[in-house]
Design a protein around this motif. Structure first.
Motif, mmCIF file in Angstrom:
data_model
loop_
_atom_site.group_PDB
_atom_site.id
_atom_site.type_symbol
_atom_site.label_atom_id
_atom_site.label_comp_id
_atom_site.label_asym_id
_atom_site.label_seq_id
_atom_site.Cartn_x
_atom_site.Cartn_y
_atom_site.Cartn_z
ATOM 1 N N GLN A 120 3.504 8.201 -6.243
ATOM 2 C CA GLN A 120 3.999 7.687 -4.866
ATOM 3 C C GLN A 120 4.355 8.964 -3.900
ATOM 4 O OE1 GLN A 120 7.099 4.869 -5.341
ATOM 5 N NE2 GLN A 120 8.219 5.376 -3.531
ATOM 6 N N PHE B 148 -5.875 9.159 6.826
ATOM 7 C CA PHE B 148 -5.168 8.526 5.777
ATOM 8 C C PHE B 148 -6.213 7.648 4.889
ATOM 9 C CE2 PHE B 148 -1.462 8.987 8.172
ATOM 10 C CZ PHE B 148 -0.561 9.343 7.269
ATOM 11 N N SER B 149 -7.460 7.335 5.356
ATOM 12 C CA SER B 149 -8.545 6.737 4.691
ATOM 13 C C SER B 149 -9.096 7.725 3.675
ATOM 14 C CB SER B 149 -9.592 5.975 5.418
ATOM 15 O OG SER B 149 -8.925 4.821 6.313
ATOM 16 N N GLU C 203 -7.010 8.481 0.980
ATOM 17 C CA GLU C 203 -7.095 7.283 -0.053
ATOM 18 C C GLU C 203 -8.248 7.465 -1.067
ATOM 19 O OE1 GLU C 203 -7.115 2.622 -0.197
ATOM 20 O OE2 GLU C 203 -6.088 3.549 1.565
ATOM 21 N N LYS C 204 -9.570 7.480 -0.308
ATOM 22 C CA LYS C 204 -10.648 7.826 -0.961
ATOM 23 C C LYS C 204 -10.649 9.158 -2.016
ATOM 24 C CE LYS C 204 -15.549 8.481 0.065
ATOM 25 N NZ LYS C 204 -15.978 9.741 -0.231
ATOM 26 N N LEU D 64 -8.085 10.295 -3.496
ATOM 27 C CA LEU D 64 -7.218 9.799 -4.587
ATOM 28 C C LEU D 64 -7.775 8.853 -5.633
ATOM 29 C CD1 LEU D 64 -3.820 9.727 -3.020
ATOM 30 C CD2 LEU D 64 -4.539 11.364 -4.852
ATOM 31 N N SER D 65 -8.695 8.089 -4.861
ATOM 32 C CA SER D 65 -9.292 7.325 -5.814
ATOM 33 C C SER D 65 -10.541 7.780 -6.678
ATOM 34 C CB SER D 65 -10.125 6.072 -4.633
ATOM 35 O OG SER D 65 -9.318 5.413 -4.136
ATOM 36 N N TYR E 196 -7.051 7.274 -8.948
ATOM 37 C CA TYR E 196 -5.954 6.361 -8.825
ATOM 38 C C TYR E 196 -6.634 5.015 -8.040
ATOM 39 C CZ TYR E 196 -2.589 10.135 -9.886
ATOM 40 O OH TYR E 196 -2.001 10.940 -10.629
ATOM 41 N N THR E 197 -5.714 4.121 -8.283
ATOM 42 C CA THR E 197 -5.978 2.843 -7.455
ATOM 43 C C THR E 197 -4.820 2.362 -6.510
ATOM 44 O OG1 THR E 197 -7.213 1.754 -9.177
ATOM 45 C CG2 THR E 197 -6.454 0.310 -7.671
ATOM 46 N N CYS E 198 -5.268 2.483 -5.128
ATOM 47 C CA CYS E 198 -4.362 2.262 -4.076
ATOM 48 C C CYS E 198 -3.855 1.023 -4.282
ATOM 49 C CB CYS E 198 -4.848 2.442 -2.655
ATOM 50 S SG CYS E 198 -3.572 2.335 -1.610
ATOM 51 N N ASN F 172 -0.530 0.223 0.720
ATOM 52 C CA ASN F 172 -0.591 1.465 1.886
ATOM 53 C C ASN F 172 0.169 0.748 3.151
ATOM 54 O OD1 ASN F 172 -1.804 3.220 3.830
ATOM 55 N ND2 ASN F 172 -3.713 2.932 3.260
ATOM 56 N N THR G 190 1.341 2.001 6.381
ATOM 57 C CA THR G 190 1.395 2.985 7.559
ATOM 58 C C THR G 190 1.581 2.471 8.989
ATOM 59 O OG1 THR G 190 -0.551 4.083 6.260
ATOM 60 C CG2 THR G 190 -0.184 4.677 8.349
#
Length: 117
Positions: free
Chosen positions: A11, A57-58, A61-62, A64-65, A69-71, A74, A76
């Motif tokens: 987080q 931000f995308s 997220e990509k 971290l994926s 990790y799975t979002c 999100n 924002t």
């Protein structure tokens, strides 16, 4: 068959501010009814492009994926920071971040008095 997978949570709570010089806006002549909409539009014009921020931000997220990790959430958004919202956020942070237990919410029930005959 037993499931041996444990999900851990990553987080990150980030907050950024972006200064907008309002002197040009304050020199405008506006109708009272138009001030709020004109102010929002002015802030939008002077802020960095929304598409660029969404792209950042995308990409985060990509990346971290790609680490596995799975979002799952999100959220924002952006809003104008003003003294009342800063105070509200400060109080929320103090209450949520403190070790002082908050008192339980008490429900008060009012029972109407019945007439005695």
């Amino acid at each position: 068959m037993e499931n041996n997978i444990v999900k851990t949570i990553l987080q990150a709570e980030l907050r950024f501010t972006y200064p907008v010089n309002m002197s040009e806006f304050n020199q405008r002549m506006l109708k009272v009814d138009d001030i709020n909409n004109a102010r929002k539009e002015y802030l939008r014009e002077k802020s960095p492009a929304e598409e660029k921020i969404i792209e950042i931000f995308s990409r985060l997220e990509k990346e971290l994926s790609e680490l596995g990790y799975t979002c799952v959430k999100n959220v924002t958004y952006s809003y104008e920071e003003n003294p009342s919202s800063m105070l509200k956020d400060l109080l929320k942070d103090v209450i949520l971040g403190s070790d002082i237990p908050t008192p339980p919410i008490q429900k008060i029930i009012t029972i109407p008095k019945q007439a005695v005959l």
